[in-house]
Design an enzyme around this catalytic site. Structure first.
Site, PDB file in Angstrom:
ATOM      1  CG  ASP A 213      -1.872   1.117   1.295  1.00  0.00           C
ATOM      2  OD1 ASP A 213      -2.686   1.227   0.373  1.00  0.00           O
ATOM      3  OD2 ASP A 213      -1.832   1.893   2.272  1.00  0.00           O
ATOM      4  CD  GLU A 273      -2.131   2.465  -3.553  1.00  0.00           C
ATOM      5  OE1 GLU A 273      -3.248   2.962  -3.802  1.00  0.00           O
ATOM      6  OE2 GLU A 273      -1.661   2.391  -2.399  1.00  0.00           O
TER       7      GLU A 273
END
Length: 528
Positions: A213, A273
Site C-alpha cells: 500500500d 501501489e
C-alpha cells in the site's frame, strides 16, 4: 496424514507472477461466511470454486488485520493477526491451504506507511514525552508560530484537511491520510525491522507475496519543508515534483529491504501501489533489487478513446523496457470508479467494459482483476447516510469517497443480499434489480460478462499469448490493433461504426462478429 503432492499451479517456476492474473478480494465486499453482512475469510474459502472456474492464478486479499476500521482496514492496529470480524489465524491458514490446493496462490496487503492510532506503538508514543524513542517511530514535530499552534508545515492530507493533528502536550503528528493513520518514520531502524518481521510472519505461514500500500510513500524529505499549494490532494503526482509527500529518494532504500526479505523466500513477490505518472520515475521502483511488479495506473485512468488507450499501453511498456519487470495492468480497484461506470454506465458502459477486458488480458505481463469486474459490476450511487469512507467526513461532505465501487458482490437470487450473506442487510446497501448481474445468473449465460472472462482467462494460458512484447498493427481510424509474438492479434474498435475483421481465426470477441465485422465499442482476439 499431510499430503506433499505439488499444488496444480499453472506455472511452478519462481517467476510465476510475470504473466499471472491476480484477483483482488476486497474482504468486506466479497463474501460473508458469518452472516453479519460483512465479508470475511470464511466467505472467501466458500467462494474458491468460483475463482477456480474463473481461471485466476493468484489472489490479492486486502487488509484483514486487527483494525478500528477508520479506513476499513488500512488503519492497522496489529499487522500480524486477524481482525475478529474477518476470522482468525486458523481461518486464514485454512484459506491459504485450500487456495494452494486449488492451484491459486495468495498474496496479502502490506500497509507500511502508517499504523492505526490504536496501535500499541502509537499509544506508547502518546504516553511518552517529546523527543522520546517511542515518538521517534512516528513523525512528531513542534508546531509553528509563537505558541506552536500552527501545523509544522502546509502539507494536505490525501483525505482532505491538513496532514497534521495536535496532541495534548502541544506537539503535532503527521498523517498523510486520516488522523487515525499516523505515518511511521522509516529513518528509525525499529520501524524497518518491524516491517521485516511482519513480512516474515506471513511468508512463514506460506503466503506467496504482498501488495504494498502507498509504495511511493514511507520516505519524507529532511526537515519536512512546505510544499507547493495544491488543489488536488490525491495520490497521483500530476502536480509534479512540488508534492513532497510521495516519491522521495529514500523510499527506494525501503524497497531494497523488502526485496532482501523476499529473496530469502524463493518464488515470492511484491507489487507496489505506486501512483507515479512519469515513466522513468516509476521504472526506478522496478530495478533488479526492488519490486517485482508495480501497478501502472495509466490504463485505469485512460478515457474510452483510441489515442488515450494506446498512449496508456505505450507508456506502460516504456516504463518496463529497461527493467527486469513485466508490465502490470489494472482497470479497476477499491479506490477508483469501476470501469463500467467510467465508460458511461448502463449498456454502453458494459459493452465498453467487455472490450476493455479483452484489451487488458491481451497485453503482455501481469493483470489484476477487481472482484466484480468479471460480473460487469457498476458503481452504485448511495444515499448520504450510507456513506462510510472517511473522505466523506474529512472533506466536509464535498467528496463522496470510494464507497460506490465497494458494493458487495452479488452471487445469486433476485433480491439483496443476492447470496452475499445469509441476511438481507450488508455493510454497504445493495441495490434492487441485480438478479441478472449475479454470478449464478451469468454462469448459465454464454453471452454474459462472466462467461467472457472465463473464456478469456482460459485462452490466455495458450501459446498464442507467449512473449512479453507486442507489435502495433495498422488499424482503422479510432481503433487499435496489435500482435503478440505467439500469434494473438487483438483489435479494439472505439469508433462509432463497424470495422472489418483482420485476417485470422477468431478466438474470442466481446460482441457478435458473425458478419465479419467488429461492432463499435468491441474487441476481438484472433490467431494469425
Amino acid at each position: 496424514m499431510t499430503s506433499h503432492a505439488p499444488a496444480p499451479f499453472r506455472r511452478t517456476d519462481a517467476d510465476w507472477w510475470r504473466d499471472a492474473v491476480f484477483y483482488q478480494v476486497y474482504v468486506r465486499s466479497f463474501a460473508d461466511g458469518s452472516g453479519d453482512g460483512v465479508g470475511d475469510l470464511a466467505g472467501i474459502r466458500a467462494r474458491l470454486p468460483h475463482l477456480v472456474d474463473l481461471g485466476v492464478d493468484a489472489l490479492w486479499i486486502t487488509p484483514f488485520y486487527p483494525s478500528p476500521m477508520a479506513d476499513h482496514g488500512y488503519d492497522v492496529a496489529d499487522p500480524r493477526d486477524v481482525e475478529p470480524v474477518f476470522g482468525d489465524l486458523a481461518e486464514f491458514d485454512a484459506l491459504l491451504a485450500e487456495a494452494h490446493a486449488a492451484g491459486i496462490r495468495t498474496t496479502v496487503d502490506l500497509v507500511p506507511n502508517h499504523t492505526s492510532d490504536r496501535h500499541a506503538w502509537f499509544a506508547e508514543a502518546l504516553a511518552s514525552p517529546p523527543g522520546s524513542p517511542a515518538r521517534a517511530r512516528y513523525l512528531f514535530r513542534d508546531g509553528r508560530g509563537p505558541d506552536g499552534s500552527q501545523p509544522p508545515n502546509n502539507w494536505p492530507s490525501v483525505f482532505g484537511g491538513p496532514a497534521w493533528s495536535r496532541v495534548p502536550d502541544g506537539q503535532w503528528y503527521l498523517h498523510l491520510f486520516a488522523p487515525e493513520q499516523p505515518d511511521l518514520d522509516f529513518t528509525d531502524p525499529e520501524v524497518v525491522a518491524d516491517l521485516e518481521e511482519t513480512m516474515r510472519f506471513w511468508l512463514d505461514r506460506g503466503v506467496d507475496g504482498f501488495r504494498i500500500d502507498v509504495a511511493h510513500g514511507m520516505a519524507k524529505p529532511a526537515g519536512l519543508p512546505d510544499m507547493q499549494p495544491m488543489e488536488d490532494t490525491g495520490l497521483l503526482d500530476d502536480h509534479g515534483p512540488g508534492d513532497l509527500r510521495f516519491d522521495q529518494e529514500g523510499v527506494h532504500d525501503v524497497h531494497r529491504r523488502v526485496r532482501a526479505v523476499l529473496d530469502g523466500y524463493p518464488g515470492t513477490m511484491a507489487v507496489g501501489e505506486v501512483w507515479v505518472s512519469d515513466d522513468d520515475r516509476l521504472a526506478r521502483y522496478l530495478r533488479p533489487d526492488e519490486l517485482q511488479l508495480a501497478f501502472n495506473f495509466k490504463l485505469l485512468t485512460a478515457d474510452w478513446d483510441a489515442d488515450d488507450l494506446r498512449d496508456a499501453v505505450v507508456h506502460s511498456l516504456a516504463t518496463v523496457a529497461g527493467v527486469p519487470a513485466p508490465a502490470c495492468w489494472v482497470l479497476s480497484n477499491h479506490d477508483r470508479p469501476r470501469h463500467v461506470t467510467r465508460y458511461g454506465g448502463g449498456e454502453q458502459g458494459t459493452r465498453r467494459a467487455r472490450a476493455a477486458a479483452l484489451l487488458q488480458l491481451a497485453l503482455p505481463g501481469a493483470a489484476y482483476v477487481y472482484n466484480g469486474d468479471e460480473l460487469g459490476m457498476p458503481d452504485v450511487d448511495l444515499p448520504d447516510e450510507a456513506l462510510q469512507d472517511p473522505i466523506w467526513e474529512r472533506s466536509g461532505h464535498t467528496e463522496r469517497g470510494r464507497d460506490a465501487c465497494r458494493i458487495p458482490v452479488p452471487w445469486s437470487g433476485d433480491a439483496p443480499s443476492y447470496g452475499f450473506s445469509d441476511g438481507a442487510e450488508t455493510w454497504l446497501p445493495m441495490p434492487q434489480g441485480w438478479g441478472a448481474l449475479t454470478a449464478g445468473a451469468q454462469a448459465a449465460d454464454p453471452g454474459s460478462v462472466l462467461s467472457l472472462y472465463r473464456a478469456a482467462l482460459a485462452l490466455r494460458r495458450t501459446s498464442a499469448f507467449a512473449g512479453e512484447s507486442l507489435e502495433w498493427l495498422p488499424a482503422p481510424e479510432r481503433c487499435l490493433a496489435f500482435r503478440r509474438p505467439g500469434g494473438l492479434v487483438c483489435l479494439v474498435n472505439v469508433s462509432a461504426g463497424d470495422v472489418p475483421l483482420p485476417e485470422g481465426r477468431v478466438l474470442l470477441a466481446s460482441a457478435d462478429v458473425a458478419g465479419g465485422v467488429l461492432p463499435p465499442d468491441a474487441a476481438v482476439w484472433l490467431h494469425a
